[in-house]
Design a protein around this motif. Structure first.
Motif, PDB file in Angstrom:
ATOM      1  N   GLN A   1      38.612-102.527   8.844  1.00  0.00           N
ATOM      2  CA  GLN A   1      39.478-101.497   8.598  1.00  0.00           C
ATOM      3  C   GLN A   1      40.902-101.884   7.835  1.00  0.00           C
ATOM      4  O   GLN A   1      41.375-101.500   7.028  1.00  0.00           O
ATOM      5  N   LEU A   2      41.319-102.863   8.603  1.00  0.00           N
ATOM      6  CA  LEU A   2      42.712-103.456   8.225  1.00  0.00           C
ATOM      7  C   LEU A   2      42.428-104.293   7.074  1.00  0.00           C
ATOM      8  O   LEU A   2      43.570-104.525   6.100  1.00  0.00           O
ATOM      9  N   GLU A   3      41.345-104.926   6.681  1.00  0.00           N
ATOM     10  CA  GLU A   3      41.321-106.030   5.536  1.00  0.00           C
ATOM     11  C   GLU A   3      41.147-105.010   4.239  1.00  0.00           C
ATOM     12  O   GLU A   3      41.423-105.156   2.908  1.00  0.00           O
ATOM     13  N   ARG A   4      40.756-103.628   4.180  1.00  0.00           N
ATOM     14  CA  ARG A   4      40.567-102.817   3.020  1.00  0.00           C
ATOM     15  C   ARG A   4      41.889-101.938   2.946  1.00  0.00           C
ATOM     16  O   ARG A   4      42.414-101.517   3.709  1.00  0.00           O
ATOM     17  N   PRO A   5      42.339-102.342   1.629  1.00  0.00           N
ATOM     18  CA  PRO A   5      43.704-101.306   1.272  1.00  0.00           C
ATOM     19  C   PRO A   5      43.149 -99.931   1.178  1.00  0.00           C
ATOM     20  O   PRO A   5      42.320 -99.458   0.909  1.00  0.00           O
ATOM     21  N   ARG A   6      44.275 -99.159   1.697  1.00  0.00           N
ATOM     22  CA  ARG A   6      44.037 -97.584   1.893  1.00  0.00           C
ATOM     23  C   ARG A   6      45.134 -97.005   1.224  1.00  0.00           C
ATOM     24  O   ARG A   6      46.223 -97.427   1.182  1.00  0.00           O
ATOM     25  N   LYS A   7      44.893 -95.622   0.817  1.00  0.00           N
ATOM     26  CA  LYS A   7      45.845 -94.753   0.337  1.00  0.00           C
ATOM     27  C   LYS A   7      46.807 -94.204   1.404  1.00  0.00           C
ATOM     28  O   LYS A   7      46.165 -94.159   2.643  1.00  0.00           O
TER      29      LYS A   7
END
Length: 72
Positions: free
Chosen positions: A44-50
């Motif tokens: 989850q930390l590896e993926r950029p989120r809004k």
């Protein structure tokens, strides 16, 4: 002993190493569960989120408030 691969080079689908045999089944299950949670959090930390604000604004616009939303 061969060198261990870097953490970012490990296969996420590989099962965790077996816990020591001296652990109870409950302790073993707890270790497995924590290892799974750790893998999920790392992915989850590896993926950029809004941001939360962007997410709320997007949901608000999807509900049909036409004059307020510019990008819909």
């Amino acid at each position: 002993m061969p060198p261990r691969p870097a953490r970012d080079q490990q296969n996420d689908d590989a099962p965790p190493p077996p816990p020591p045999p001296s652990m109870t089944p409950y302790e073993r299950a707890s270790v497995d569960m924590l290892a799974g949670i750790t893998r999920l959090l790392e992915r989850q930390l590896e993926r950029p989120r809004k941001s939360h604000e962007e997410d709320v604004a997007e949901r608000f616009c999807q509900q049909g408030e036409k004059g307020v939303c510019r990008h819909y």
